[in-house]
Scaffold this motif. Structure first.
Motif, PDB file in Angstrom:
ATOM      1  N   ASN A  47       0.854  -1.260   0.001  1.00  0.00           N
ATOM      2  CA  ASN A  47      -0.028  -0.140  -0.009  1.00  0.00           C
ATOM      3  C   ASN A  47       0.881   1.204  -0.117  1.00  0.00           C
ATOM      4  N   ALA A  48       0.233   2.435   0.092  1.00  0.00           N
ATOM      5  CA  ALA A  48       0.796   3.694  -0.322  1.00  0.00           C
ATOM      6  C   ALA A  48       1.517   4.171   0.808  1.00  0.00           C
ATOM      7  N   GLY A  49       0.938   3.635   2.128  1.00  0.00           N
ATOM      8  CA  GLY A  49       1.342   4.121   3.450  1.00  0.00           C
ATOM      9  C   GLY A  49       0.702   5.581   3.835  1.00  0.00           C
ATOM     10  N   TYR A  50      -0.337   5.855   2.954  1.00  0.00           N
ATOM     11  CA  TYR A  50      -0.999   7.010   3.687  1.00  0.00           C
ATOM     12  C   TYR A  50      -2.399   6.410   4.022  1.00  0.00           C
ATOM     13  N   LEU A  51      -2.573   7.223   5.300  1.00  0.00           N
ATOM     14  CA  LEU A  51      -4.000   6.927   5.848  1.00  0.00           C
ATOM     15  C   LEU A  51      -4.831   7.959   5.351  1.00  0.00           C
ATOM     16  N   ALA A  52      -5.528   7.450   4.404  1.00  0.00           N
ATOM     17  CA  ALA A  52      -6.648   8.268   3.852  1.00  0.00           C
ATOM     18  C   ALA A  52      -7.930   8.469   4.472  1.00  0.00           C
ATOM     19  N   THR A  53      -7.861   9.133   5.674  1.00  0.00           N
ATOM     20  CA  THR A  53      -9.099   9.308   6.284  1.00  0.00           C
ATOM     21  C   THR A  53     -10.310  10.040   5.554  1.00  0.00           C
ATOM     22  N   GLU A  54      -9.636  10.850   4.677  1.00  0.00           N
ATOM     23  CA  GLU A  54     -10.750  12.022   3.949  1.00  0.00           C
ATOM     24  C   GLU A  54     -11.544  11.092   3.037  1.00  0.00           C
ATOM     25  N   LEU A  55     -11.277   9.843   2.659  1.00  0.00           N
ATOM     26  CA  LEU A  55     -12.080   9.031   1.545  1.00  0.00           C
ATOM     27  C   LEU A  55     -13.211   8.419   2.174  1.00  0.00           C
ATOM     28  N   ILE A  56     -14.408   9.398   2.346  1.00  0.00           N
ATOM     29  CA  ILE A  56     -15.346   8.939   3.083  1.00  0.00           C
ATOM     30  C   ILE A  56     -16.583   8.691   1.990  1.00  0.00           C
ATOM     31  N   ASP A  57     -16.276   9.115   0.634  1.00  0.00           N
ATOM     32  CA  ASP A  57     -17.073   8.587  -0.240  1.00  0.00           C
ATOM     33  C   ASP A  57     -17.215   7.117  -0.764  1.00  0.00           C
ATOM     34  N   PRO A  58     -18.262   6.329  -0.712  1.00  0.00           N
ATOM     35  CA  PRO A  58     -18.130   5.032  -1.236  1.00  0.00           C
ATOM     36  C   PRO A  58     -17.786   5.097  -2.920  1.00  0.00           C
ATOM     37  N   LEU A  59     -17.117   4.204  -3.250  1.00  0.00           N
ATOM     38  CA  LEU A  59     -16.547   4.037  -4.780  1.00  0.00           C
ATOM     39  C   LEU A  59     -17.632   4.191  -5.726  1.00  0.00           C
ATOM     40  N   SER A  60     -18.873   3.377  -5.419  1.00  0.00           N
ATOM     41  CA  SER A  60     -20.144   3.513  -6.135  1.00  0.00           C
ATOM     42  C   SER A  60     -21.103   4.595  -5.909  1.00  0.00           C
ATOM     43  N   THR A  61     -21.020   5.534  -6.953  1.00  0.00           N
ATOM     44  CA  THR A  61     -21.612   6.788  -6.942  1.00  0.00           C
ATOM     45  C   THR A  61     -22.096   6.871  -8.581  1.00  0.00           C
ATOM     46  N   SER A  62     -23.163   8.088  -8.654  1.00  0.00           N
ATOM     47  CA  SER A  62     -23.688   8.254 -10.121  1.00  0.00           C
ATOM     48  C   SER A  62     -22.387   8.827 -10.574  1.00  0.00           C
ATOM     49  N   LYS A  63     -21.465   9.533 -10.156  1.00  0.00           N
ATOM     50  CA  LYS A  63     -20.226  10.191 -10.853  1.00  0.00           C
ATOM     51  C   LYS A  63     -19.208   9.070 -11.168  1.00  0.00           C
ATOM     52  N   THR A  64     -19.005   8.050 -10.510  1.00  0.00           N
ATOM     53  CA  THR A  64     -18.346   6.990 -10.827  1.00  0.00           C
ATOM     54  C   THR A  64     -19.002   6.247 -12.012  1.00  0.00           C
ATOM     55  N   LEU A  65     -20.224   5.909 -12.036  1.00  0.00           N
ATOM     56  CA  LEU A  65     -20.770   5.174 -13.161  1.00  0.00           C
ATOM     57  C   LEU A  65     -20.739   6.039 -14.257  1.00  0.00           C
ATOM     58  N   TYR A  66     -20.872   7.319 -14.394  1.00  0.00           N
ATOM     59  CA  TYR A  66     -20.815   8.133 -15.425  1.00  0.00           C
ATOM     60  C   TYR A  66     -19.403   8.167 -16.130  1.00  0.00           C
TER      61      TYR A  66
END
Length: 416
Positions: A47-66
């Motif tokens: 892994n990158a070694g970064y603690l990505a606590t700001e990643l609170i949005d699920p991967l599956s969103t309408s933006k991702t699908l588009y």
């Protein structure tokens, strides 16, 4: 606290399993750690070694699908689904699409925010207990954009982060260069996360955790688990060499968890997501912060071993060989952000490994619905390192019937 006579098997010696083993020890259990490989050699190594606590949005969103199709057909894009695997992953993709419903996204975001908000305090407790707090670095983080016309995107993201109490600063020009002098001239603006953390070196961290586990009297068995037989009083763990009885067992086997759960009558839509990394021996190129590219969707992080470049989402199961052009894409992207990486003399190592991914982007932290002595902590997708210590505290609190500081309803094993 549980009496010292009680035993627990922690299956899986990645960073989640190691944190869980230590947390169980702190609660008075005699712990046996079991893995077919040496500790820390799976996704925890890469892994990158970064603690990505700001990643609170699920991967599956309408933006991702588009944007999915454009990401897939882009030769340097972050998403890959091999044609020969599409028919096998269709049930998972169907669930992923359904998970993009706004109510599901909102529910998942709240759950991830609660878990990630507790992640750094949990890491501090874990490392303080073993005298290794120096492994955690408050480095800050830069999320960068190259396109000037994406400035409003950055402002919107800053506002979104602010709604969830995540501090950011929009930086450009001199301020950006002050924070990161090596950054390429084509970077137009960035969001700076001053409260972000990273670790010094992921693999070294797992070695430190494992050494502490052994020093505390833990036992390690390097064998594959072939069978799990739970009942109301015990859990039997079977390897080719022996069947061992434990009072409890906790499954922390990441991308390999699906097969083990099938042994105990549970089906979960877990998919193995392969990620790729480069580690660049670039001692003369100083990076002050982890950097993420909002447009290219990859991360660079300065580690003790060198500059780590991590990216790609390859949904192709556990059997396919790594694809060389994925490494080439990471080289391409990293050189756009740090122009001094355009040096063929730099020594670069390559690695590929598997993350465990569920359609709703939420991990499983739960007990077996019929056998309270069998528990689970896996499925953290891109946030395994980030959520390792807090997942450990929560799953052990379930084992000891202690109160939880996070609502665990979203992380049930039978939610699908």
């Amino acid at each position: 606290m549980a009496p010292c006579s009680q035993t627990v098997a922690v299956v899986g010696a990645g960073v989640v399993g190691l944190c869980t083993a230590l947390e169980a020890q702190r609660n008075g259990f005699q712990v046996t750690l079991i893995d077919r490989d040496e500790p820390g050699l799976g996704a925890s190594f890469g892994n990158a070694g970064y603690l990505a606590t700001e990643l609170i949005d699920p991967l599956s969103t309408s933006k991702t699908l588009y944007s999915a199709l454009s990401m897939w057909i882009n030769p340097h894009g972050p998403l890959s689904i091999p044609f020969g695997y599409i028919h096998r992953i269709m049930p998972w993709l169907s669930r992923f699409i359904v998970a993009a419903h706004p109510k599901t996204v909102s529910y998942g975001r709240t759950a991830l925010q609660q878990l990630n908000q507790a992640a750094i305090p949990a890491w501090k407790r874990c490392l303080a207990n073993i005298g290794a707090t120096d492994q955690l670095v408050q480095s800050g983080y830069l999320l960068v954009w190259e396109s000037e016309d994406k400035l409003e995107d950055a402002k919107a993201h800053a506002a979104h982060m602010g709604q969830w109490g995540i501090k950011t600063e929009l930086v450009q020009g001199k301020r950006l260069k002050q924070l990161e002098p090596e950054i390429a001239e084509n970077i137009n603006h960035a969001l700076y996360f001053p409260q972000a953390y990273r670790v010094k070196e992921p693999y070294e961290l797992t070695n430190i955790l494992f050494s502490a586990f052994e020093a505390n009297g833990g036992t390690f068995i390097q064998k594959a688990v072939d069978g799990i037989v739970p009942n109301t009083n015990k859990v039997l763990i079977q390897t080719k060499m022996a069947t061992i009885e434990f009072d409890y067992a906790i499954i922390c086997t990441g991308a390999w968890s699906k097969k083990l759960l099938q042994l105990v009558g549970l089906e979960v839509p877990l998919e193995a997501e392969r990620g790729y990394h480069l580690t660049i021996d670039a001692k003369d190129i100083k990076l002050n912060h982890p950097i993420g590219s909002a447009e290219r969707r990859f991360v660079m992080c300065p580690l003790d071993s060198g500059l780590r470049v991590v990216g790609m989402t390859e949904l192709g199961g556990l059997q396919r060989k790594p694809v060389k052009r994925r490494f080439d894409s990471l080289r391409h992207h990293s050189r756009q952000l740090l122009s001094r990486l355009n040096d063929p003399a730099l020594v670069v190592s390559e690695w590929a490994g598997y993350r465990s991914t569920l359609p709703d982007s939420l991990p499983i932290i739960d007990k077996h619905p019929h056998y309270d002595r069998l528990l689970f902590a896996f499925g953290n997708q891109h946030l395994g390192l980030t959520q390792a210590a807090v997942s450990a505290e929560l799953v052990v609190s379930l084992m000891t019937s202690s109160s939880q500081f996070v609502n665990l309803e979203p992380f049930r094993v039978d939610r699908f």
